[in-house]
Enzyme design. Sequence first.
Site, PDB file in Angstrom:
ATOM      1  CE  LYS A 107       4.187   1.722  64.446  1.00 44.48           C
ATOM      2  NZ  LYS A 107       4.433   3.108  64.456  1.00 44.48           N
ATOM      3  N   GLY A 136       2.082   3.018  68.043  1.00 45.78           N
ATOM      4  CA  GLY A 136       0.527   3.260  68.006  1.00 45.78           C
ATOM      5  C   GLY A 136       0.185   3.093  66.581  1.00 45.78           C
ATOM      6  CB  SER A 138      -0.155   7.325  65.047  1.00 45.02           C
ATOM      7  OG  SER A 138       1.252   6.637  65.024  1.00 45.02           O
ATOM      8  CB  ALA A 140       3.938  10.889  59.448  1.00 42.27           C
ATOM      9  CE  LYS A 191       0.423   1.358  61.247  1.00 40.73           C
ATOM     10  NZ  LYS A 191       0.960   2.875  61.682  1.00 40.73           N
TER      11      LYS A 191
END
Length: 198
Positions: A107, A136, A138, A140, A191
């Site tokens: 990202k 997304g 999400s 890790a 994000k």
Amino acid sequence: MTHTIGVLGSGSWGTALGVHLARTGHQVRLWARDGALAEQMALTRINATYLAGIELPEALRPTHALEDAITGAEFVVMAVPSHGVRAVARAASSLLADGCTLVSATKGLEAGSMLRMSEVLRAECPAGGDIVVLSGPSFAIELARELPTAMVAAGESATAVEVIQLHFRSQALRLYGSGDVVGVEIGGSMKPIEAADV
């Protein structure tokens, strides 16, 4: 179908992706820039530094040698921090197999140029195959623990996106397809900023 996949970057996200892909039946080579970390993972079968408590599957092989991670790989996943993508991509470019699909799992935008990660990959790997972006909301550790996770695979080639969906998804990971590479990358880069404001 089993594939050979190189995952470049052994932080929490790269390790989680490598663990996930190995569990889905692929042969994974996880590249660590730090040779000591690669050796520690090979010996203990755990990445105690970045993903403690998650055992590395037998199908995942840690390595400090970039050539070892990439040679013969049908997919190469870029999961290094954004500030390191250009240098790693440049070093990897000549090692990529013909038609190898590059998967950007990093990202952010490149400092200075403000290029998206897929743009950096294409600039440094001009002879590489299709580029697909994974992004997304999400985490890790959730992916590594096989908790329900949803992500988007975005690419200019619909065929390449479908291939990534087919080979990267699992019962725990739902992978949506998109042709909006710019939107997915810009959204992903925002994000951390949005999360910090919550």
